[in-house]
Design a protein around this motif. Structure first.
Motif, PDB file in Angstrom:
ATOM      1  N   GLN A  25      -6.198  -3.058   2.955  1.00 50.73           N
ATOM      2  CA  GLN A  25      -4.778  -2.821   2.698  1.00 50.73           C
ATOM      3  C   GLN A  25      -3.956  -4.091   2.920  1.00 50.73           C
ATOM      4  OE1 GLN A  25      -4.407   0.449   5.433  1.00 50.73           O
ATOM      5  NE2 GLN A  25      -4.423   1.974   3.800  1.00 50.73           N
ATOM      6  N   LYS A  26      -4.313  -4.851   3.937  1.00 49.94           N
ATOM      7  CA  LYS A  26      -3.625  -6.128   4.188  1.00 49.94           C
ATOM      8  C   LYS A  26      -3.885  -7.091   3.032  1.00 49.94           C
ATOM      9  CE  LYS A  26      -3.157  -9.969   7.399  1.00 49.94           C
ATOM     10  NZ  LYS A  26      -3.618 -10.595   8.645  1.00 49.94           N
ATOM     11  N   PHE A  27      -5.122  -7.140   2.547  1.00 44.82           N
ATOM     12  CA  PHE A  27      -5.463  -7.975   1.392  1.00 44.82           C
ATOM     13  C   PHE A  27      -4.593  -7.589   0.195  1.00 44.82           C
ATOM     14  CE2 PHE A  27      -7.658  -8.604  -2.599  1.00 44.82           C
ATOM     15  CZ  PHE A  27      -8.048  -9.935  -2.529  1.00 44.82           C
ATOM     16  N   LEU A  28      -4.504  -6.296  -0.089  1.00 41.11           N
ATOM     17  CA  LEU A  28      -3.692  -5.829  -1.214  1.00 41.11           C
ATOM     18  C   LEU A  28      -2.226  -6.225  -1.029  1.00 41.11           C
ATOM     19  CD1 LEU A  28      -5.095  -2.225  -1.838  1.00 41.11           C
ATOM     20  CD2 LEU A  28      -5.541  -4.299  -3.177  1.00 41.11           C
ATOM     21  N   ARG A  29      -1.708  -6.023   0.174  1.00 44.53           N
ATOM     22  CA  ARG A  29      -0.301  -6.343   0.443  1.00 44.53           C
ATOM     23  C   ARG A  29      -0.030  -7.834   0.230  1.00 44.53           C
ATOM     24  NH1 ARG A  29       1.891  -8.300   4.984  1.00 44.53           N
ATOM     25  NH2 ARG A  29       0.178  -7.633   6.327  1.00 44.53           N
ATOM     26  N   GLN A  30      -0.916  -8.671   0.716  1.00 40.28           N
ATOM     27  CA  GLN A  30      -0.673 -10.114   0.665  1.00 40.28           C
ATOM     28  C   GLN A  30      -1.051 -10.762  -0.660  1.00 40.28           C
ATOM     29  OE1 GLN A  30      -2.654 -11.844   4.088  1.00 40.28           O
ATOM     30  NE2 GLN A  30      -0.885 -11.445   5.373  1.00 40.28           N
ATOM     31  N   LYS A  53       6.537  -9.036   0.923  1.00 36.84           N
ATOM     32  CA  LYS A  53       5.202  -8.546   1.303  1.00 36.84           C
ATOM     33  C   LYS A  53       4.834  -8.902   2.745  1.00 36.84           C
ATOM     34  CE  LYS A  53       3.174  -7.733  -3.124  1.00 36.84           C
ATOM     35  NZ  LYS A  53       2.244  -6.641  -3.080  1.00 36.84           N
ATOM     36  N   GLY A  54       5.776  -9.496   3.482  1.00 33.26           N
ATOM     37  CA  GLY A  54       5.546  -9.777   4.896  1.00 33.26           C
ATOM     38  C   GLY A  54       4.612 -10.946   5.161  1.00 33.26           C
ATOM     39  N   VAL A  55       4.428 -11.826   4.194  1.00 35.14           N
ATOM     40  CA  VAL A  55       3.579 -13.007   4.389  1.00 35.14           C
ATOM     41  C   VAL A  55       4.393 -14.098   5.081  1.00 35.14           C
ATOM     42  CG1 VAL A  55       2.176 -14.775   3.238  1.00 35.14           C
ATOM     43  CG2 VAL A  55       2.175 -12.425   2.380  1.00 35.14           C
ATOM     44  N   THR A  56       5.648 -14.255   4.659  1.00 37.58           N
ATOM     45  CA  THR A  56       6.582 -15.188   5.296  1.00 37.58           C
ATOM     46  C   THR A  56       7.454 -14.374   6.235  1.00 37.58           C
ATOM     47  OG1 THR A  56       6.620 -16.594   3.342  1.00 37.58           O
ATOM     48  CG2 THR A  56       8.442 -16.840   4.873  1.00 37.58           C
ATOM     49  N   VAL A  57       7.447 -14.750   7.520  1.00 35.97           N
ATOM     50  CA  VAL A  57       8.185 -13.998   8.528  1.00 35.97           C
ATOM     51  C   VAL A  57       9.075 -14.959   9.307  1.00 35.97           C
ATOM     52  CG1 VAL A  57       7.952 -12.485  10.540  1.00 35.97           C
ATOM     53  CG2 VAL A  57       6.233 -12.402   8.730  1.00 35.97           C
ATOM     54  N   THR A  58      10.308 -14.575   9.507  1.00 32.22           N
ATOM     55  CA  THR A  58      11.238 -15.390  10.288  1.00 32.22           C
ATOM     56  C   THR A  58      10.635 -15.701  11.649  1.00 32.22           C
ATOM     57  OG1 THR A  58      13.095 -14.364   9.156  1.00 32.22           O
ATOM     58  CG2 THR A  58      13.589 -15.508  11.211  1.00 32.22           C
ATOM     59  N   GLY A  59      10.711 -16.961  12.038  1.00 27.89           N
ATOM     60  CA  GLY A  59      10.174 -17.387  13.329  1.00 27.89           C
ATOM     61  C   GLY A  59       8.721 -17.827  13.274  1.00 27.89           C
TER      62      GLY A  59
END
Length: 143
Positions: A25-30, A53-59
């Motif tokens: 699922q993480k593979f699919l998301r990213q 998709k949550g690959v780039t996250v603040t901080g």
């Protein structure tokens, strides 16, 4: 009653975020965006999709490179039925439509700026239980 239960299950899943996702699922998301999101201006595709998709996250540091497969997930899963190479990776039997995002400039923290490149390449993956769990790279079709 069943509609309410389904609604609650979906709400709880959304609230859980990425906590309980499997490696597949993480593979699919990213790495999978199919059908390719077209509502985004082409020059902003990478920045928006990596954040969405949550690959780039603040901080957190910007990811140097990320590839999105713009083909159905079953086309990537097909790699896992192939014979692995010497390093244990599997390659898709056909070239797939991809968008490769490469970090531009010296930004190492968000906001990240990326350059997008459209490719038709084979995808090389690590598989676990017949499903892709890591994108190891891509390569152009031979010939």
């Amino acid at each position: 009653m069943a509609g309410w239960a389904l609604c609650m299950a979906l709400l709880l899943a959304a609230l859980a975020g990425t906590e309980g996702e499997t490696r597949y699922q993480k593979f699919l998301r990213q790495h999978v965006d199919y059908p390719k999101t077209t509502s985004i201006a082409a020059h902003r595709y990478c920045e928006i999709m990596l954040m969405r998709k949550g690959v780039t996250v603040t901080g957190q540091p910007c990811k140097p490179t990320n590839t999105f497969v713009n083909a159905p997930s079953w086309r990537v899963v097909a790699a896992c039925s192939q014979t692995p190479d010497a390093a244990g990776f599997y390659t898709t039997p056909t070239a797939l439509s991809l968008t490769t995002c490469r970090l531009r400039g010296g930004n190492t923290r968000p906001p990240c700026s990326y350059r997008a490149q459209q490719l038709q390449h084979h995808v090389r993956v690590a598989c676990l239980n017949g499903l892709p769990v890591h994108l190891a790279g891509t390569h152009a079709p031979a010939g």
